[in-house]
Design a protein around this motif. Sequence first.
Motif, PDB file in Angstrom:
ATOM      1  N   THR A 129     113.038  13.972  15.031  1.00 52.48           N
ATOM      2  CA  THR A 129     114.108  14.449  15.922  1.00 52.48           C
ATOM      3  C   THR A 129     115.020  15.420  15.190  1.00 52.48           C
ATOM      4  OG1 THR A 129     115.741  12.772  15.334  1.00 52.48           O
ATOM      5  CG2 THR A 129     114.143  12.178  17.048  1.00 52.48           C
ATOM      6  N   GLY A 130     115.752  16.173  15.988  1.00 50.78           N
ATOM      7  CA  GLY A 130     116.694  17.124  15.405  1.00 50.78           C
ATOM      8  C   GLY A 130     117.715  16.424  14.530  1.00 50.78           C
ATOM      9  N   CYS A 131     118.234  15.293  15.018  1.00 50.65           N
ATOM     10  CA  CYS A 131     119.295  14.663  14.222  1.00 50.65           C
ATOM     11  C   CYS A 131     118.744  14.019  12.955  1.00 50.65           C
ATOM     12  CB  CYS A 131     120.147  13.721  15.051  1.00 50.65           C
ATOM     13  SG  CYS A 131     119.300  12.291  15.619  1.00 50.65           S
ATOM     14  N   TYR A 155     126.595  21.296  18.150  1.00 54.50           N
ATOM     15  CA  TYR A 155     126.161  19.909  18.364  1.00 54.50           C
ATOM     16  C   TYR A 155     125.055  19.638  17.357  1.00 54.50           C
ATOM     17  CZ  TYR A 155     123.835  15.897  20.436  1.00 54.50           C
ATOM     18  OH  TYR A 155     123.268  14.665  20.627  1.00 54.50           O
ATOM     19  N   HIS A 156     125.103  18.487  16.698  1.00 54.15           N
ATOM     20  CA  HIS A 156     124.097  18.237  15.667  1.00 54.15           C
ATOM     21  C   HIS A 156     123.376  16.905  15.814  1.00 54.15           C
ATOM     22  CE1 HIS A 156     125.659  21.830  13.788  1.00 54.15           C
ATOM     23  NE2 HIS A 156     126.863  21.293  13.715  1.00 54.15           N
ATOM     24  N   GLY A 157     123.621  16.158  16.901  1.00 51.23           N
ATOM     25  CA  GLY A 157     122.857  14.935  17.113  1.00 51.23           C
ATOM     26  C   GLY A 157     123.721  13.681  17.162  1.00 51.23           C
ATOM     27  N   GLU A 205     125.272  25.800  14.110  1.00 49.64           N
ATOM     28  CA  GLU A 205     124.278  26.541  14.865  1.00 49.64           C
ATOM     29  C   GLU A 205     124.625  28.010  14.616  1.00 49.64           C
ATOM     30  OE1 GLU A 205     123.312  25.145  18.911  1.00 49.64           O
ATOM     31  OE2 GLU A 205     124.970  23.764  18.639  1.00 49.64           O
ATOM     32  N   ASP A 234     121.610  24.858  11.523  1.00 41.04           N
ATOM     33  CA  ASP A 234     120.982  23.990  12.524  1.00 41.04           C
ATOM     34  C   ASP A 234     120.335  24.919  13.544  1.00 41.04           C
ATOM     35  OD1 ASP A 234     120.427  22.568  14.809  1.00 41.04           O
ATOM     36  OD2 ASP A 234     122.185  21.270  14.656  1.00 41.04           O
ATOM     37  N   MET A 236     117.991  24.350  15.884  1.00 41.70           N
ATOM     38  CA  MET A 236     117.239  23.723  16.976  1.00 41.70           C
ATOM     39  C   MET A 236     116.998  24.717  18.118  1.00 41.70           C
ATOM     40  SD  MET A 236     116.887  20.906  15.600  1.00 41.70           S
ATOM     41  CE  MET A 236     117.712  20.313  14.144  1.00 41.70           C
ATOM     42  N   TRP A 237     118.015  25.534  18.396  1.00 40.21           N
ATOM     43  CA  TRP A 237     117.875  26.480  19.503  1.00 40.21           C
ATOM     44  C   TRP A 237     117.451  27.874  19.060  1.00 40.21           C
ATOM     45  CZ3 TRP A 237     117.179  25.802  24.454  1.00 40.21           C
ATOM     46  CH2 TRP A 237     117.608  24.603  25.041  1.00 40.21           C
ATOM     47  N   LYS A 262     112.767  21.236  18.476  1.00 43.36           N
ATOM     48  CA  LYS A 262     112.568  21.855  19.788  1.00 43.36           C
ATOM     49  C   LYS A 262     111.355  22.778  19.857  1.00 43.36           C
ATOM     50  CE  LYS A 262     117.334  21.384  21.403  1.00 43.36           C
ATOM     51  NZ  LYS A 262     117.430  20.328  22.395  1.00 43.36           N
ATOM     52  N   ARG A 432     128.355  18.885  25.009  1.00 40.14           N
ATOM     53  CA  ARG A 432     128.585  19.607  23.753  1.00 40.14           C
ATOM     54  C   ARG A 432     129.875  20.421  23.801  1.00 40.14           C
ATOM     55  NH1 ARG A 432     124.633  23.168  21.280  1.00 40.14           N
ATOM     56  NH2 ARG A 432     123.131  21.645  21.940  1.00 40.14           N
TER      57      ARG A 432
HETATM   58  C1  LIG Z   1     121.725  22.399  17.906  1.00 37.62           C
HETATM   59  C2  LIG Z   1     121.202  20.999  17.969  1.00 37.62           C
HETATM   60  N1  LIG Z   1     121.189  20.248  16.854  1.00 37.62           N
HETATM   61  C3  LIG Z   1     120.720  18.988  16.853  1.00 37.62           C
HETATM   62  C4  LIG Z   1     120.260  18.415  18.008  1.00 37.62           C
HETATM   63  C5  LIG Z   1     119.746  17.015  17.980  1.00 37.62           C
HETATM   64  O1  LIG Z   1     118.391  17.011  18.182  1.00 37.62           O
HETATM   65  P1  LIG Z   1     117.684  15.690  18.754  1.00 37.62           P
HETATM   66  O2  LIG Z   1     118.221  15.485  20.131  1.00 37.62           O
HETATM   67  O3  LIG Z   1     116.241  16.025  18.721  1.00 37.62           O
HETATM   68  O4  LIG Z   1     118.038  14.586  17.816  1.00 37.62           O
HETATM   69  C6  LIG Z   1     120.249  19.161  19.196  1.00 37.62           C
HETATM   70  C7  LIG Z   1     119.776  18.559  20.449  1.00 37.62           C
HETATM   71  O5  LIG Z   1     119.913  19.066  21.511  1.00 37.62           O
HETATM   72  C8  LIG Z   1     120.740  20.470  19.181  1.00 37.62           C
HETATM   73  O6  LIG Z   1     120.772  21.228  20.288  1.00 37.62           O
END
Ligand SMILES: Cc1ncc(COP(=O)(O)O)c(C=O)c1O
Length: 448
Positions: A129-131, A155-157, A205, A234, A236-237, A262, A432
């Motif tokens: 997972t991202g977090c 947002y980081h989880g 981000e 970070d 993820m996006w 993601k 977020r």
């Molecule tokens: C920028 C960002 N970091 C971390 C996360 C956390 O990822 P996860 O939901 O897979 O734990 C997200 C989730 O949407 C995110 O958008």
Amino acid sequence: MPNSVSLNQDYPLIHASTALLDRAETLIPCATQTLAKGPAQNVRGVAPVYVQRGKGSHVWDVDGNEFIDYTMGVGPLSLGYCVDVVDNAIREQLNDGITFSLMHPLEVEVAELIREVVPNVESVRYSKTGCDVTTAAVRLARAFTGKNTVLCCGYHGWHDWYIGVTDRNRGIPEVVKDLTYTFNYNDIESVLNSIDDDTAAIILEPVVFDEPTNGFLHALRDVCDEKGILLIFDEMWTGFRLALGGAQEYFGVRADLVCFSKAVANGMPLSILCGRADVMALLEHDVFFFTTFGGEALSLAAAKATINFMRENDVVGRLAANGLRLRDGYNAIAEELGMTYTRAKGFPCRSIMVFDASAGNPLLMKSYVQQEMIKRGVLWGGFHNMSYAHDDADIDYTLSAYRQVLPLLHAAVESQSLETVLRGDSVAAVFRKTSNFNTKPKRNGVSA
Ligand SMILES: Cc1ncc(COP(=O)(O)O)c(C=O)c1O
């Protein structure tokens, strides 16, 4: 007859969705495992709640209604639903097995691919997972610098170190909450004000919807170098979306550690932590980061196929071109109608529709647009999360739907009848927050 992607006469029937939601709400807290997919983000009573299947850029809900999807799994569907090249790779791996008792060659192959396509990668680890990976990055930064505080933006989880700064932070000890603070994007002063001798990491981000101004990302790099702080992106996006190599490539800025998830595996659960070898070397022994499913092979097979497809086809270019048409198309229609209170903003590959409170309740405006887009066969959550599968016909159709829906919104705003025209419960605010909260570090209760 279920609704299709067309200018339907009626709102979709959602009986099966509603029946499932009724069952879920007595058993599953919040009804959802992913807040952004949950019932609170959709107009209750109008929007579908459960989806059955997807193909390309379209999904079919459990009542059989078809929609063009602009949420795309909240990010992972970078290529689209059920894309042959990825699904065949998963199937082929499935024939051999999913999770094993020794390591799998794909762990090495995908790490080498990541090193090839992402700048500044000397070392790679996986998780689910991202977090997982943002948390590992923060722990590494603390171990490497011997310092404790973290400054974040975005947002980081759900893990303690981050979610402690938000208002949904019950169950997290105060001592943990007091180690993380936020700064405001594009506000280098807010970063400088928050740094102290105990700052281990700046994690952000690299972009959300606003462009960096005044060399903000480069300035962060300089501050980190000067103060012995690790810079963590970070992504993820932004990863595999803004550029194949993510924000480091797009903006020409080096991060010490980079976190992906993601888009990298087109829907399979995989996250990636990568970056500097000297920092990542702490994972050899001192920093513990291991998990049963970290090397799970279906997700790695999907990542390999996804990254290779992205290299061989101009996925990034297509997301940008189609996303630009949508974003600018929305803005052109709004402008034509004199609707100064709404616009689509952000990078073409991912834009957001915003509504100004001066014209009415932004959540009601968003809800009404969602309701009317859903009637017209567009699954709309206020974002254009672009995928390679969105094609010209999708974009043309969506713009034609906006051409009908935005005048309806304008009329409802002008006549102050939003509450009347909304046929269900308003959507809730997106969780977020990215600025102006928990910004000033307190050391022993005193502002630094
Ligand atoms: C920028 C960002 N970091 C971390 C996360 C956390 O990822 P996860 O939901 O897979 O734990 C997200 C989730 O949407 C995110 O958008």
